[in-house]
Design a protein around this motif. Structure first.
Motif, short mmCIF file in Angstrom:
data_model
loop_
_atom_site.label_atom_id
_atom_site.label_comp_id
_atom_site.label_asym_id
_atom_site.label_seq_id
_atom_site.Cartn_x
_atom_site.Cartn_y
_atom_site.Cartn_z
N VAL A 1 -9.64 -0.87 16.48
CA VAL A 1 -9.02 -0.42 15.23
C VAL A 1 -9.24 1.09 15.08
N ARG A 2 -8.21 1.79 14.63
CA ARG A 2 -8.29 3.25 14.51
C ARG A 2 -7.91 3.75 13.12
N GLY A 3 -7.70 2.83 12.18
CA GLY A 3 -7.37 3.24 10.83
C GLY A 3 -7.31 2.05 9.90
N LEU A 4 -7.15 2.32 8.61
CA LEU A 4 -7.04 1.29 7.60
C LEU A 4 -5.77 1.51 6.80
N ARG A 5 -5.20 0.42 6.30
CA ARG A 5 -3.97 0.49 5.53
C ARG A 5 -4.26 0.28 4.04
N PHE A 6 -3.55 1.07 3.23
CA PHE A 6 -3.69 1.01 1.78
C PHE A 6 -2.29 0.87 1.17
N THR A 7 -2.15 -0.04 0.21
CA THR A 7 -0.84 -0.40 -0.31
C THR A 7 -0.73 -0.07 -1.79
N GLU A 8 0.29 0.70 -2.13
CA GLU A 8 0.57 1.05 -3.52
C GLU A 8 2.06 0.89 -3.83
N VAL A 9 2.76 0.13 -3.01
CA VAL A 9 4.20 0.02 -3.18
C VAL A 9 4.53 -0.88 -4.36
N ALA A 10 5.56 -0.48 -5.13
CA ALA A 10 6.00 -1.29 -6.26
C ALA A 10 6.86 -2.43 -5.75
N GLY A 11 6.82 -3.57 -6.44
CA GLY A 11 7.60 -4.73 -6.03
C GLY A 11 7.19 -5.95 -6.82
N PRO A 12 7.79 -7.09 -6.53
CA PRO A 12 7.50 -8.30 -7.32
C PRO A 12 6.06 -8.77 -7.21
N ASN A 13 5.38 -8.43 -6.12
CA ASN A 13 3.99 -8.86 -5.95
C ASN A 13 3.00 -7.73 -6.20
N ALA A 14 3.48 -6.59 -6.67
CA ALA A 14 2.63 -5.40 -6.75
C ALA A 14 1.44 -5.59 -7.66
N ALA A 15 1.59 -6.36 -8.74
CA ALA A 15 0.51 -6.50 -9.71
C ALA A 15 -0.46 -7.62 -9.35
N TRP B 1 -11.11 8.04 11.97
CA TRP B 1 -9.99 7.16 11.64
C TRP B 1 -8.97 7.87 10.77
N HIS B 2 -7.83 7.21 10.58
CA HIS B 2 -6.79 7.70 9.68
C HIS B 2 -6.47 6.64 8.64
N ALA B 3 -5.80 7.06 7.58
CA ALA B 3 -5.39 6.16 6.50
C ALA B 3 -3.89 5.99 6.52
N VAL B 4 -3.43 4.75 6.66
CA VAL B 4 -2.01 4.44 6.59
C VAL B 4 -1.69 4.03 5.16
N ILE B 5 -0.70 4.66 4.55
CA ILE B 5 -0.38 4.40 3.15
C ILE B 5 1.05 3.90 3.03
N TRP B 6 1.16 2.69 2.47
CA TRP B 6 2.46 2.05 2.22
C TRP B 6 2.68 2.14 0.72
N ALA B 7 3.52 3.11 0.34
CA ALA B 7 3.71 3.40 -1.08
C ALA B 7 5.09 3.99 -1.29
N ASN B 8 5.57 3.91 -2.53
CA ASN B 8 6.81 4.58 -2.90
C ASN B 8 6.62 6.09 -2.82
#
Length: 291
Positions: free
Chosen positions: A113-127, A151-158
């Motif tokens: 593993v070389r990074g971690l993912r962080f999720t802030e995307v809006a959507g029906p399951n966001a809350a 490591w690096h940070a992968v960000i899945w966000a609007n």
């Protein structure tokens, strides 16, 4: 460009350069060995490592990066098992809770593993608070240990998140990787402030970005409404561009792309061999440590 993931994969029209890397895909199952979490944000069809390797081989990828799939919750064994099958070929991006210690990070680092993912995307399951989903608050707590390991940070966000968090992300002291082309609102155009914030992060080297175009488009399968944004990013800084298939195309129910079609589109949109070499080979090798 439509294809079921259980079928044979057709190769792209143009052979990929040696050392090419698909930087974004997921594996799921087999479920008797790696069960899904309950509750979970979605229920994917099985996409075991054998199918994943078949896709890589057919496309001509020498390397791949697996991103842990949220449907497995905190259980990262499916991803880690695939990496262990080809440790020189694959790396991974995992997820950890905010209270994970450096020992756990080191364990994953040893596993590829070389990074971690962080999720802030809006959507029906966001809350909803699903296992295996962490936001930017966790990133701030995990950043010291991540820096220690390179490591690096992968960000899945609007895109709007990158606009509001620009200063904070720049101060983290970590490589930032923006998922899915920045997930902008295509209807607002390239001059929109949110996309311009994404573009600025890439332009000055503060962030890398994955050129996965189809999730942003409102014109599938043509995807031509995304091309101006794609071109702006390519022009801004080729040294920070990555390419990911996003196989097996979660949530794409009315239309599903196939990896070869997406690679053919890349060749159409990026007609410079040197830039394609950087996107597919040089950049991922630098970020993930491939030989």
């Amino acid at each position: 460009m439509s294809q079921d993931s259980t079928q044979q994969f057709a190769p792209p029209a143009t052979r990929l350069p040696r050392g090419s890397c698909d930087t974004h895909a997921h594996v799921f199952g087999p479920y008797d060995q790696f069960p899904l979490a309950d509750p979970r944000p979605y229920t994917p069809a099985p996409a075991p490592k054998e199918q994943y390797f078949a896709m890589l081989d057919a496309m001509g990828f020498d390397h791949g990066v697996l991103v842990h799939g949220g449907a497995h919750g905190w259980d990262q064994r499916a991803m880690l098992d695939a990496i262990a099958s080809a440790p020189d070929r694959l790396k991974g991006v995992g997820v950890l809770s905010a209270d994970a210690d450096v020992t756990e990070l080191k364990r994953l680092d040893k596993a590829g593993v070389r990074g971690l993912r962080f999720t802030e995307v809006a959507g029906p399951n966001a809350a909803q608070d699903f296992a295996g989903r962490v936001g930017l608050k966790a990133l701030h707590r995990l950043a010291p240990g991540m820096r220690q390991l390179g490591w690096h940070a992968v960000i899945w966000a609007n895109a709007s998140v990158f606009e509001s968090e620009t200063d904070t992300l720049r101060q983290l002291g970590l490589p930032i990787v923006i998922d899915h082309l920045g997930y902008f609102d295509v209807s607002k155009g390239v001059d929109d402030a949110a996309f311009q914030a994404v573009l600025a992060l890439v332009a000055d080297g503060a962030a890398w970005i994955k050129l996965t175009a189809f999730r942003n488009s409102k014109r599938q399968p043509e995807l031509d409404d995304v091309r101006p944004f794609h071109q702006a990013l390519v022009s801004a800084n080729p040294e920070r561009l990555l390419w990911g298939s996003d196989w097996p195309f979660l949530g794409m129910n009315t239309w599903r792309p196939d990896p070869a079609g997406l690679l053919n589109l890349l060749n159409q949109w990026v007609d410079d061999d040197a830039v394609r070499q950087r996107v597919l080979v040089t950049n991922p090798a630098a970020l993930y440590g491939f030989e």
